[in-house]
Structures are given as C-alpha cells and as structure tokens.
Enzyme design. Structure first.
Site, PDB file in Angstrom:
ATOM      1  N   HIS A  65       0.848  -1.210   0.000  1.00 61.74           N
ATOM      2  CA  HIS A  65       0.000   0.000   0.000  1.00 61.74           C
ATOM      3  C   HIS A  65       0.879   1.254   0.000  1.00 61.74           C
ATOM      4  O   HIS A  65       0.364   2.362   0.109  1.00 61.74           O
ATOM      5  CB  HIS A  65      -0.888   0.030   1.255  1.00 61.74           C
ATOM      6  N   HIS A  94       5.517   6.728   7.303  1.00 64.91           N
ATOM      7  CA  HIS A  94       5.132   6.322   5.951  1.00 64.91           C
ATOM      8  C   HIS A  94       4.476   7.529   5.310  1.00 64.91           C
ATOM      9  O   HIS A  94       4.300   8.554   5.952  1.00 64.91           O
ATOM     10  CB  HIS A  94       4.143   5.135   6.010  1.00 64.91           C
ATOM     11  N   HIS A  96       1.415   9.043   2.115  1.00 62.81           N
ATOM     12  CA  HIS A  96       0.287   8.834   1.195  1.00 62.81           C
ATOM     13  C   HIS A  96       0.462   9.809   0.037  1.00 62.81           C
ATOM     14  O   HIS A  96       0.966  10.921   0.234  1.00 62.81           O
ATOM     15  CB  HIS A  96      -1.041   9.094   1.917  1.00 62.81           C
ATOM     16  N   GLU A 106      -4.212  13.082   2.722  1.00 62.77           N
ATOM     17  CA  GLU A 106      -5.415  12.467   3.290  1.00 62.77           C
ATOM     18  C   GLU A 106      -6.275  13.577   3.919  1.00 62.77           C
ATOM     19  O   GLU A 106      -7.439  13.758   3.559  1.00 62.77           O
ATOM     20  CB  GLU A 106      -5.017  11.411   4.325  1.00 62.77           C
ATOM     21  N   HIS A 119       3.179  10.623   7.569  1.00 66.73           N
ATOM     22  CA  HIS A 119       2.650  10.285   8.897  1.00 66.73           C
ATOM     23  C   HIS A 119       3.751   9.712   9.783  1.00 66.73           C
ATOM     24  O   HIS A 119       4.361   8.694   9.439  1.00 66.73           O
ATOM     25  CB  HIS A 119       1.507   9.276   8.759  1.00 66.73           C
ATOM     26  N   THR A 201      -6.105   5.619   9.182  1.00 67.71           N
ATOM     27  CA  THR A 201      -6.752   5.930   7.896  1.00 67.71           C
ATOM     28  C   THR A 201      -6.731   4.729   6.955  1.00 67.71           C
ATOM     29  O   THR A 201      -7.123   4.842   5.796  1.00 67.71           O
ATOM     30  CB  THR A 201      -6.057   7.107   7.191  1.00 67.71           C
ATOM     31  N   THR A 202      -6.249   3.568   7.470  1.00 67.65           N
ATOM     32  CA  THR A 202      -6.332   2.343   6.678  1.00 67.65           C
ATOM     33  C   THR A 202      -6.966   1.266   7.554  1.00 67.65           C
ATOM     34  O   THR A 202      -6.901   1.348   8.787  1.00 67.65           O
ATOM     35  CB  THR A 202      -4.931   1.835   6.234  1.00 67.65           C
TER      36      THR A 202
HETATM   37  N1  LIG Z   1      -2.273   6.153   8.001  1.00 62.62           N
HETATM   38  S1  LIG Z   1      -2.193   6.101   9.606  1.00 62.62           S
HETATM   39  O1  LIG Z   1      -3.492   6.438  10.151  1.00 62.62           O
HETATM   40  O2  LIG Z   1      -1.084   6.897  10.085  1.00 62.62           O
HETATM   41  C1  LIG Z   1      -1.848   4.447  10.113  1.00 62.62           C
HETATM   42  C2  LIG Z   1      -0.855   4.206  11.073  1.00 62.62           C
HETATM   43  C3  LIG Z   1      -0.583   2.895  11.478  1.00 62.62           C
HETATM   44  C4  LIG Z   1      -1.314   1.831  10.942  1.00 62.62           C
HETATM   45  C5  LIG Z   1      -1.010   0.432  11.391  1.00 62.62           C
HETATM   46  O3  LIG Z   1      -0.109   0.242  12.196  1.00 62.62           O
HETATM   47  N2  LIG Z   1      -1.744  -0.581  10.880  1.00 62.62           N
HETATM   48  C6  LIG Z   1      -1.421  -1.981  11.246  1.00 62.62           C
HETATM   49  C7  LIG Z   1      -1.863  -2.300  12.649  1.00 62.62           C
HETATM   50  C8  LIG Z   1      -3.176  -2.121  13.054  1.00 62.62           C
HETATM   51  F1  LIG Z   1      -4.088  -1.584  12.219  1.00 62.62           F
HETATM   52  C9  LIG Z   1      -3.575  -2.469  14.339  1.00 62.62           C
HETATM   53  F2  LIG Z   1      -4.857  -2.297  14.733  1.00 62.62           F
HETATM   54  C10 LIG Z   1      -2.674  -3.001  15.233  1.00 62.62           C
HETATM   55  F3  LIG Z   1      -3.068  -3.364  16.472  1.00 62.62           F
HETATM   56  C11 LIG Z   1      -1.354  -3.148  14.841  1.00 62.62           C
HETATM   57  F4  LIG Z   1      -0.459  -3.610  15.720  1.00 62.62           F
HETATM   58  C12 LIG Z   1      -0.949  -2.792  13.549  1.00 62.62           C
HETATM   59  F5  LIG Z   1       0.343  -2.889  13.197  1.00 62.62           F
HETATM   60  C13 LIG Z   1      -2.314   2.077   9.996  1.00 62.62           C
HETATM   61  C14 LIG Z   1      -2.583   3.403   9.575  1.00 62.62           C
HETATM   62 ZN   LIG Z   2      -0.848   7.137   7.091  1.00 63.50          ZN
END
Ligand SMILES: NS(=O)(=O)c1ccc(C(=O)NCc2c(F)c(F)c(F)c(F)c2F)cc1
Ligand SMILES: [Zn+2]
Length: 262
Positions: A65, A94, A96, A106, A119, A201-202
């Site tokens: 992604h 990371h 977007h 975003e 982010h 946001t994902t």
């Molecule tokens: N674009 S953003 O809003 O900055 C964003 C930041 C981090 C994550 C993430 O860590 N996802 C994987 C992830 C999860 F979605 C969990 F819910 C969890 F518990 C994790 F440990 C994990 F790695 C997703 C979006």
């Molecule tokens: Zn992000």
C-alpha cells in the site's frame, strides 16, 4: 479475506463492509475547516515537544500500500500539546500520495488537497505495553501529519527514502536505509498545528489516534513523487503501480477541531 486497497472494488467506499470500525463516528482523515478550528489557549500552555534520535540502517519496506520505515525509537519522546501527561514513542513513518500532484494528501484544508502527506506514528508508552495494545485504545496512538507541497528543491531526507525504492519495487520487499535519518528534519519550520480525535486511515481503521496535523507543508519535488508511484502493489512480476493510497475525508461530526499556533 479480500485484500483491501484503493480501487473501486476494494477501496475506501467498501472498507466498512469488511472493517466495521471504518464506518464509525471518529474516522480519519477529515477536511480541516479552518474557520471552525478553535484556538485553544491551553494547548499553547502545554507545548508539544518532541525529541528524536538520528538512526541509520532503518528498515524500509513495501507494504503493498506504499512504503513504510520501521523506526521503533525507545529514545524518542512526543509529549505535551493535546497528549495530556502521557509520553508517546515513534514506531514508524510512511506516507500517502496520489496519481497526480493535484491530490494525494489524506487531510484536506478548506477542501484543498496537498500532493501528499507524511505520517509519523507514535504510541502511548505511559499507558500501554505494546503498539498493538495501544492501537486498541482511544488515546493509544499519536500521529503527526505533514503535508507535501511540490516545489523545485528536493527534500534531502525524502531523497534518502527515494534512493532505496528501486530495491523494494515489489510488495513484501524490504531493505535498510544506509543513510542516517533524523525524523526532526521532516517537520516544517512553523510548528502551528490542528488537532482532533480520529482513527487509523487504513483498515481496520481503529479509532485510537490523536491527530496532530502541521499547518505548514514541507516541499518535495515532482520527481520524488514520481518515484513513489513506481512502487508495485504486487509481489510478483505483475505490475500494478501504487499510484494512489489516500483515503478521502470522513465526516468530522461533532468532534472538536482545535488549533495551536506555536
Ligand atoms: N495512516 S495512519 O493512520 O497513520 C496508520 C498508522 C498505522 C497503521 C497500522 O499500524 N496498521 C497496522 C496495525 C493495526 F491496524 C492495528 F490495529 C494493530 F493493532 C497493529 F499492531 C498494527 F500494526 C495504519 C494506519
Ligand atoms: Zn498514514
């Protein structure tokens, strides 16, 4: 389960079918309507402070992604501002982007999108024992958002990321960034920001993020964004470029949007 993404069949409009939280009342991103942002005096009192270490050999990976730099920094601290008394630690960063530089961020500001958004993801180490645990709580994460504007001078720190992308062309590939990265250099000089309570946001779009979005963008070049769009979303020879990986704004609802002009 079907893999979520950003195409019409697996994108933001259908995420709520697979990930119920995506349809919640405190989702991110949002359109930042500057006229309703309340300048909250006590945010000024508790100044947002950050301290990052410079690190080399950070691992960058192609998540399918986008790119993500794993930067678990036990020595980093983000505190103050809207974060109460808790200390948040950098976990990863990371970004977007969009198919053209007319879109890609975003968050939007009064309906205006920027060319991209970085982010810096932190988790609450005062209250929780791991990132995964923190992501299950409303005050578990703090994400700093920094907008990208396209200009003529390339961003040296972003260039350190760009220079590794040819090694992680396919989903699942990773490599170490040889250069020293100092996350502080990603932050704009003006430290005014907006803040509100939101979500990842994902998918699964957990409602666990205190968002801090800087008002001032940083500058990257079109060439640097073009390099981001050369990453492949697939692990094999098939080439499906990651040309767009931003979620559109979600309803702010009755959430407070506060601003701090540092
Ligand atoms: N674009 S953003 O809003 O900055 C964003 C930041 C981090 C994550 C993430 O860590 N996802 C994987 C992830 C999860 F979605 C969990 F819910 C969890 F518990 C994790 F440990 C994990 F790695 C997703 C979006
Ligand atoms: Zn992000």
């Amino acid at each position: 389960a079907a893999e979520w993404g950003y195409s019409p069949t697996n994108g933001p409009d259908v995420w709520a079918r697979l990930f119920p939280q995506a349809g919640g009342a405190r989702q991110s991103p949002v359109d930042i309507c500057t006229s309703i942002a309340s300048s909250d005096s006590n945010l000024e009192m508790k100044k947002l402070t950050f301290a990052y270490e410079s690190q080399s050999d950070l691992r960058i990976l192609n998540t399918g992604h986008g790119w993500k730099v794993e930067a678990p920094q036990s020595g980093s601290r983000l505190e103050g501002g809207p974060l109460g008394e808790d200390i948040y630690q950098l976990e990863q960063f990371h970004c977007h982007w969009g198919e053209t530089s007319a879109e890609g961020s975003e968050h939007t500001v009064d309906g205006r999108a920027y060319a991209g958004e970085l982010h810096l993801v932190h988790w609450n180490t005062t209250k929780y024992q791991s990132f995964a645990e923190a992501a299950q709580h409303p005050d578990g994460l703090a994400v700093l958002g920094v907008f990208f504007d396209v200009g003529n001078e390339s961003n040296d720190e972003i260039e350190k990321i760009v220079s590794t992308l040819s090694e992680i062309k396919f989903k699942g590939q990773f490599t170490d960034i040889p250069d020293v990265i100092d996350p502080t250099t990603f932050l704009p000089s003006g430290l005014g920001y907006w803040t509100y309570l939101g979500s990842l946001t994902t998918p699964p779009c957990n409602e666990c993020v205190i968002w801090i979005v800087y008002k001032e963008p940083i500058t990257v070049t079109e060439e640097q964004l073009v390099q981001f769009r050369c990453l492949s979303a697939c692990s094999g020879e098939a080439e499906e470029f990651i040309v767009k990986n931003y979620r559109p704004p979600q309803p702010l609802g009755n959430r407070a949007l506060r601003e701090c002009n540092a």
